[in-house]
Motif scaffolding. Structure first.
Motif, PDB file in Angstrom:
ATOM      1  N   PRO A 159      31.426  32.943  29.608  1.00 58.31           N
ATOM      2  CA  PRO A 159      30.633  33.331  30.779  1.00 58.31           C
ATOM      3  C   PRO A 159      31.498  33.460  32.033  1.00 58.31           C
ATOM      4  O   PRO A 159      31.271  34.337  32.868  1.00 58.31           O
ATOM      5  CB  PRO A 159      29.620  32.183  30.918  1.00 58.31           C
ATOM      6  CG  PRO A 159      29.488  31.621  29.539  1.00 58.31           C
ATOM      7  CD  PRO A 159      30.865  31.754  28.933  1.00 58.31           C
ATOM      8  N   GLU A 160      32.519  32.606  32.141  1.00 57.39           N
ATOM      9  CA  GLU A 160      33.417  32.670  33.300  1.00 57.39           C
ATOM     10  C   GLU A 160      34.211  33.974  33.301  1.00 57.39           C
ATOM     11  O   GLU A 160      34.512  34.529  34.356  1.00 57.39           O
ATOM     12  CB  GLU A 160      34.365  31.464  33.303  1.00 57.39           C
ATOM     13  CG  GLU A 160      33.695  30.132  33.501  1.00 57.39           C
ATOM     14  CD  GLU A 160      32.971  29.596  32.258  1.00 57.39           C
ATOM     15  OE1 GLU A 160      33.294  30.000  31.113  1.00 57.39           O
ATOM     16  OE2 GLU A 160      32.054  28.777  32.435  1.00 57.39           O
ATOM     17  N   GLY A 193      34.367  36.546  36.321  1.00 56.32           N
ATOM     18  CA  GLY A 193      35.658  36.933  36.882  1.00 56.32           C
ATOM     19  C   GLY A 193      35.848  38.440  36.889  1.00 56.32           C
ATOM     20  O   GLY A 193      36.304  39.019  37.885  1.00 56.32           O
ATOM     21  N   GLN A 194      35.500  39.102  35.781  1.00 55.61           N
ATOM     22  CA  GLN A 194      35.632  40.558  35.714  1.00 55.61           C
ATOM     23  C   GLN A 194      34.691  41.228  36.710  1.00 55.61           C
ATOM     24  O   GLN A 194      35.055  42.216  37.364  1.00 55.61           O
ATOM     25  CB  GLN A 194      35.347  41.061  34.297  1.00 55.61           C
ATOM     26  CG  GLN A 194      36.438  40.735  33.313  1.00 55.61           C
ATOM     27  CD  GLN A 194      36.194  41.381  31.969  1.00 55.61           C
ATOM     28  OE1 GLN A 194      35.709  42.500  31.880  1.00 55.61           O
ATOM     29  NE2 GLN A 194      36.556  40.667  30.903  1.00 55.61           N
ATOM     30  N   LYS A 195      33.490  40.687  36.845  1.00 57.78           N
ATOM     31  CA  LYS A 195      32.528  41.240  37.795  1.00 57.78           C
ATOM     32  C   LYS A 195      33.058  41.099  39.224  1.00 57.78           C
ATOM     33  O   LYS A 195      33.022  42.047  40.007  1.00 57.78           O
ATOM     34  CB  LYS A 195      31.178  40.535  37.658  1.00 57.78           C
ATOM     35  CG  LYS A 195      30.134  41.062  38.590  1.00 57.78           C
ATOM     36  CD  LYS A 195      28.829  40.332  38.418  1.00 57.78           C
ATOM     37  CE  LYS A 195      27.883  40.769  39.507  1.00 57.78           C
ATOM     38  NZ  LYS A 195      26.684  39.975  39.547  1.00 57.78           N
ATOM     39  N   LEU A 205      35.803  44.971  37.742  1.00 55.15           N
ATOM     40  CA  LEU A 205      36.298  45.571  36.513  1.00 55.15           C
ATOM     41  C   LEU A 205      35.188  46.063  35.585  1.00 55.15           C
ATOM     42  O   LEU A 205      35.475  46.695  34.573  1.00 55.15           O
ATOM     43  CB  LEU A 205      37.175  44.567  35.751  1.00 55.15           C
ATOM     44  CG  LEU A 205      38.411  44.076  36.504  1.00 55.15           C
ATOM     45  CD1 LEU A 205      39.130  43.016  35.689  1.00 55.15           C
ATOM     46  CD2 LEU A 205      39.333  45.245  36.817  1.00 55.15           C
ATOM     47  N   LEU A 206      33.928  45.772  35.920  1.00 57.52           N
ATOM     48  CA  LEU A 206      32.823  46.172  35.060  1.00 57.52           C
ATOM     49  C   LEU A 206      32.185  47.452  35.592  1.00 57.52           C
ATOM     50  O   LEU A 206      32.030  47.619  36.797  1.00 57.52           O
ATOM     51  CB  LEU A 206      31.771  45.067  34.993  1.00 57.52           C
ATOM     52  CG  LEU A 206      32.264  43.705  34.518  1.00 57.52           C
ATOM     53  CD1 LEU A 206      31.131  42.698  34.546  1.00 57.52           C
ATOM     54  CD2 LEU A 206      32.862  43.809  33.136  1.00 57.52           C
ATOM     55  N   ALA A 207      31.786  48.332  34.670  1.00 58.04           N
ATOM     56  CA  ALA A 207      31.117  49.574  35.062  1.00 58.04           C
ATOM     57  C   ALA A 207      30.179  50.000  33.946  1.00 58.04           C
ATOM     58  O   ALA A 207      30.448  49.770  32.763  1.00 58.04           O
ATOM     59  CB  ALA A 207      32.131  50.673  35.345  1.00 58.04           C
TER      60      ALA A 207
END
Length: 141
Positions: A21-22, A26-28, A32-34
Motif C-alpha cells: 500500500p505504501e 508513493g507512486q501517487k 507516476l500513476l495515470a
C-alpha cells in the motif's frame, strides 16, 4: 504484490499492481500513476473486499453460503457506486446544490463537503441532501 482497483477523475476503472500500500501512495505522490484510458493522473483507490489465503497451519474457516441475489449491497458496493456515479464538487457543494435545485446548473448527482449548518440550511430550503459514508478528501475528484 497487492492489486488495487483504481479510478480516475473521469471515472475509468482499472487495476494497479503494487509491492505494498505504501508503494501505491508513493507512486501517487510522485505523479507516476495515470489512467490507461485517458492518461489522467488524479487516481484514487476504490474500496475492495480483502481476499487472502490463511496462514500455514491456521485452521480453515468454514465456507459461507453464497448470499442471495436480493441481499442488500455492502457498504463497499455503495461507496463504489457513489464514487462512480457522482461528481465531486468539494467545498462548493452547498452552492452547487442550490444552483442545480434552482435549475441554474446542469442537473446531475453531486457529492462534496458541507458543514452541519450548511446541510441544515439546504434541507430547510427543500434541497434533499444526506451525509455519505465516504470520508472527505481534498484530492478526490
Amino acid at each position: 504484490m497487492i492489486v488495487f482497483e483504481l479510478i480516475c477523475a473521469d471515472r475509468h476503472r482499472f487495476e494497479g499492481w503494487f509491492a505494498s500500500p505504501e508503494d501505491f501512495e508513493g507512486q501517487k505522490a510522485r505523479g507516476l500513476l495515470a489512467c490507461p484510458v485517458c492518461n489522467d493522473s488524479s487516481i484514487e483507490k476504490l474500496l475492495t473486499a480483502k481476499i487472502g489465503r490463511p496462514e500455514l497451519g491456521a485452521p480453515r474457516e468454514k465456507a459461507q453460503a453464497p448470499s442471495p441475489a436480493n441481499a442488500a449491497p455492502s457498504l463497499h458496493e455503495i461507496v463504489d457506486y457513489i464514487l462512480l456515479h457522482t461528481e465531486n464538487v468539494g467545498k462548493d457543494f452547498p452552492s452547487e446544490a442550490r444552483r442545480i435545485h434552482r435549475k441554474e446548473a446542469r442537473p446531475r448527482s453531486i457529492r462534496g463537503v458541507a458543514t452541519g449548518e450548511e446541510t441544515r440550511d439546504l434541507l430547510e430550503e427543500g434541497i434533499a441532501v444526506m451525509p455519505l459514508p465516504i470520508p472527505p478528501r481534498e484530492d478526490w475528484h
